[in-house]
Write a protein that holds these residues in place. Sequence first.
Motif, PDB file in Angstrom:
ATOM      1  N   HIS A 125       0.869  -1.186   0.000  1.00  0.00           N
ATOM      2  CA  HIS A 125       0.000   0.000   0.000  1.00  0.00           C
ATOM      3  C   HIS A 125       0.901   1.229   0.000  1.00  0.00           C
ATOM      4  O   HIS A 125       1.455   1.599   1.040  1.00  0.00           O
ATOM      5  N   PRO A 126       1.080   1.889  -1.154  1.00  0.00           N
ATOM      6  CA  PRO A 126       2.044   2.992  -1.252  1.00  0.00           C
ATOM      7  C   PRO A 126       1.828   4.112  -0.240  1.00  0.00           C
ATOM      8  O   PRO A 126       2.803   4.652   0.295  1.00  0.00           O
ATOM      9  N   GLU A 127       0.574   4.462   0.041  1.00  0.00           N
ATOM     10  CA  GLU A 127       0.329   5.568   0.967  1.00  0.00           C
ATOM     11  C   GLU A 127       0.573   5.145   2.416  1.00  0.00           C
ATOM     12  O   GLU A 127       1.301   5.804   3.157  1.00  0.00           O
ATOM     13  N   GLN A 129       2.366   2.827   3.507  1.00  0.00           N
ATOM     14  CA  GLN A 129       3.764   2.451   3.714  1.00  0.00           C
ATOM     15  C   GLN A 129       4.744   3.532   3.260  1.00  0.00           C
ATOM     16  O   GLN A 129       5.957   3.335   3.337  1.00  0.00           O
ATOM     17  N   ALA A 130       4.213   4.649   2.790  1.00  0.00           N
ATOM     18  CA  ALA A 130       5.024   5.833   2.452  1.00  0.00           C
ATOM     19  C   ALA A 130       6.148   5.512   1.470  1.00  0.00           C
ATOM     20  O   ALA A 130       7.323   5.775   1.731  1.00  0.00           O
ATOM     21  N   PHE A 131       5.775   4.949   0.331  1.00  0.00           N
ATOM     22  CA  PHE A 131       6.775   4.707  -0.710  1.00  0.00           C
ATOM     23  C   PHE A 131       6.119   4.826  -2.081  1.00  0.00           C
ATOM     24  O   PHE A 131       4.895   4.792  -2.215  1.00  0.00           O
ATOM     25  N   HIS A 132       6.957   4.997  -3.083  1.00  0.00           N
ATOM     26  CA  HIS A 132       6.469   5.020  -4.458  1.00  0.00           C
ATOM     27  C   HIS A 132       6.681   3.641  -5.064  1.00  0.00           C
ATOM     28  O   HIS A 132       7.730   3.021  -4.844  1.00  0.00           O
ATOM     29  N   PHE A 154      -1.486  -4.739  -5.014  1.00  0.00           N
ATOM     30  CA  PHE A 154      -1.263  -3.323  -4.723  1.00  0.00           C
ATOM     31  C   PHE A 154      -2.583  -2.618  -4.454  1.00  0.00           C
ATOM     32  O   PHE A 154      -3.564  -2.807  -5.190  1.00  0.00           O
ATOM     33  N   HIS A 155      -2.617  -1.761  -3.421  1.00  0.00           N
ATOM     34  CA  HIS A 155      -3.658  -0.729  -3.405  1.00  0.00           C
ATOM     35  C   HIS A 155      -3.404   0.175  -4.593  1.00  0.00           C
ATOM     36  O   HIS A 155      -2.272   0.615  -4.821  1.00  0.00           O
ATOM     37  N   ALA A 156      -4.445   0.466  -5.346  1.00  0.00           N
ATOM     38  CA  ALA A 156      -4.297   1.281  -6.553  1.00  0.00           C
ATOM     39  C   ALA A 156      -5.257   2.464  -6.511  1.00  0.00           C
ATOM     40  O   ALA A 156      -6.429   2.313  -6.160  1.00  0.00           O
ATOM     41  N   VAL A 165      -1.388  10.546  -3.975  1.00  0.00           N
ATOM     42  CA  VAL A 165      -1.679   9.338  -4.743  1.00  0.00           C
ATOM     43  C   VAL A 165      -0.388   8.888  -5.407  1.00  0.00           C
ATOM     44  O   VAL A 165       0.100   9.527  -6.342  1.00  0.00           O
ATOM     45  N   SER A 166       0.181   7.794  -4.930  1.00  0.00           N
ATOM     46  CA  SER A 166       1.400   7.255  -5.521  1.00  0.00           C
ATOM     47  C   SER A 166       1.113   6.100  -6.465  1.00  0.00           C
ATOM     48  O   SER A 166       1.840   5.906  -7.443  1.00  0.00           O
TER      49      SER A 166
END
Length: 278
Positions: A125-127, A129-132, A154-156, A165-166
Amino acid sequence: MTEHEGSPVQGAAAGLRVIDFHTHVFPENVAARALAGMIDRTHMRAFYDGTVEGLLGEMDRAGIDVSVLAPVATRPSQVASINDWTAERLSPRIRALGAMHPAFDDPVRELERIAALGLSGIKLHPEFQAFHPEDERMGRVYETCGRLGLTVLFHAGEDPNFETVSGEPEVFARLAERHPDTTFVLAHMGGYRMWDEAVRLLVDAPVYLDTSHATEVFAPSELRDLIRAYGAERVLFASDGPWTDAAAALAAVRSCGLKPSEIERVVWGNAASLLGIA
């Protein structure tokens, strides 16, 4: 064996087996607190109590045979313990992905352990987990998942908890091109609240999509057309439980106008193939 471990009567009566590819549970001692925090931030409704027992009850109510747990590690220190705990919950009705974090020290070894534990992939989950998704640290994660046959869910798209929004559709299109041996599943039909962009950029990409939350947004004919735009062979039924009424989500897929063969692919066949279920 608990009362929930056999096949649900509802699923058998309907004559169609069902896999929910995207659900969430928490350890019993923190589930109430975890759900309360999420509800306070997002004002979403929870349809079960966040425990495995609660999920099994929801599956019985909705007529779902198998659910896939999708844990997210918000800190690298959580990864191994989440994977251990999740693997201990595996059963004929519960399959699971593992957790991974971009800052985890030895992702290759942990991914090999995830596979050995019987977990089917990882959830990212990019948001949260704070990553791109294109972070250079993630390349070996995707490559290792491809080598081991682990699915990457992936969360999308957007997330109501965050302004950023990453996980945008164009990002996933590039990832799929760079990592052709890796199976990517994009939640929320490729991009929550970014559905037009997702169709435009992902229609020809070698990715799977899950139906979570799209079933709440689209009218029946729109949902049918969205699924067919990608092809029913690329879509997985998912509720993102406990944040969706699984019975209503399943009814939306079954009643949107797809052919019976398409419905079977979406609610069972595609996920069964990814999970190795006969």
